[in-house]
Write a protein that holds these residues in place. Structure first.
Motif, PDB file in Angstrom:
ATOM      1  N   LEU A 174       0.776  -1.154   0.079  1.00 15.62           N
ATOM      2  CA  LEU A 174       0.117   0.093   0.191  1.00 15.62           C
ATOM      3  C   LEU A 174       0.742   1.495  -0.096  1.00 15.62           C
ATOM      4  N   PHE A 175       1.805   1.496   0.815  1.00 14.23           N
ATOM      5  CA  PHE A 175       2.562   2.555   1.170  1.00 14.23           C
ATOM      6  C   PHE A 175       3.784   2.710  -0.246  1.00 14.23           C
ATOM      7  N   THR A 176       4.092   1.367  -0.583  1.00 22.33           N
ATOM      8  CA  THR A 176       4.644   1.426  -1.967  1.00 22.33           C
ATOM      9  C   THR A 176       4.128   2.186  -3.195  1.00 22.33           C
ATOM     10  N   ARG A 221      15.404   8.536  -1.420  1.00 26.67           N
ATOM     11  CA  ARG A 221      15.161   9.798  -2.000  1.00 26.67           C
ATOM     12  C   ARG A 221      15.808   9.815  -3.406  1.00 26.67           C
ATOM     13  N   GLU A 222      16.478   9.374  -3.683  1.00 31.16           N
ATOM     14  CA  GLU A 222      16.977   9.107  -5.013  1.00 31.16           C
ATOM     15  C   GLU A 222      15.997   8.357  -5.881  1.00 31.16           C
ATOM     16  N   ARG A 223      15.351   7.210  -5.492  1.00 30.54           N
ATOM     17  CA  ARG A 223      14.378   6.198  -6.289  1.00 30.54           C
ATOM     18  C   ARG A 223      12.938   6.783  -5.951  1.00 30.54           C
ATOM     19  N   ARG A 224      12.847   7.630  -4.879  1.00 29.13           N
ATOM     20  CA  ARG A 224      11.601   8.125  -4.419  1.00 29.13           C
ATOM     21  C   ARG A 224      10.558   7.243  -3.997  1.00 29.13           C
ATOM     22  N   GLN A 225      11.165   6.264  -3.272  1.00 28.35           N
ATOM     23  CA  GLN A 225       9.994   5.151  -2.995  1.00 28.35           C
ATOM     24  C   GLN A 225      10.771   4.390  -1.704  1.00 28.35           C
ATOM     25  N   VAL A 226       9.668   3.375  -1.410  1.00 28.14           N
ATOM     26  CA  VAL A 226      10.049   2.512  -0.064  1.00 28.14           C
ATOM     27  C   VAL A 226      11.027   1.639  -0.393  1.00 28.14           C
ATOM     28  N   VAL A 227      12.237   1.499   0.290  1.00 26.98           N
ATOM     29  CA  VAL A 227      13.097   0.445  -0.164  1.00 26.98           C
ATOM     30  C   VAL A 227      13.573  -0.532   0.910  1.00 26.98           C
TER      31      VAL A 227
END
Length: 131
Positions: free
Chosen positions: A12-14, A118-124
């Protein structure tokens, strides 16, 4: 979260972060810091009307967010991987004993470390440990 579907929560958050327009990240210094990403989690849970405490301090530091729901406690720590090594979010909750003030409640406690790029702008990174 009713069924503690942590994989579903991660998905969901991804998806939420994937839907944030690129232009909202450009020339926006707040998007470099964990507060930007944590605010999306906060806004989601607040919109649901859940019992939320942010930046709660204890003898060992400051927990990013605690959520009480359905007789359980969910403790969140957020990190940006470009600023902290991978795996630090969950490790910080455990090392600093953020769960200690909640143990007396007798409720199940879930430690949740969420990491963003922050570079990929996603949950990792999304790790969960239940006490």
């Amino acid at each position: 979260m009713q069924a503690n579907d942590f994989d579903g929560m991660r998905e969901l958050f991804t998806a939420f972060f994937a839907s944030i327009p690129l232009d909202w990240h450009r020339k926006n210094p707040i998007a470099r810091y964990e507060g930007y990403y944590a605010s999306v989690f906060y806004a989601y849970f607040a919109a649901l009307g859940l019992d939320i405490v942010t930046e709660e301090t204890s003898h060992a530091g400051r927990l990013d967010m605690a959520v009480r729901f359905n007789g359980q406690v969910y403790l969140f720590e957020f990190k940006v991987v470009e600023l902290e090594p991978d795996g630090r979010a969950l490790a910080q909750i455990k090392e600093r004993g953020y769960a200690e003030p909640y143990r007396a409640s007798g409720q199940p406690i879930h430690l949740i470390g969420v990491e963003f790029s922050r570079e990929r702008r996603q949950v990792v990174g999304f790790e969960v440990e239940t006490l």
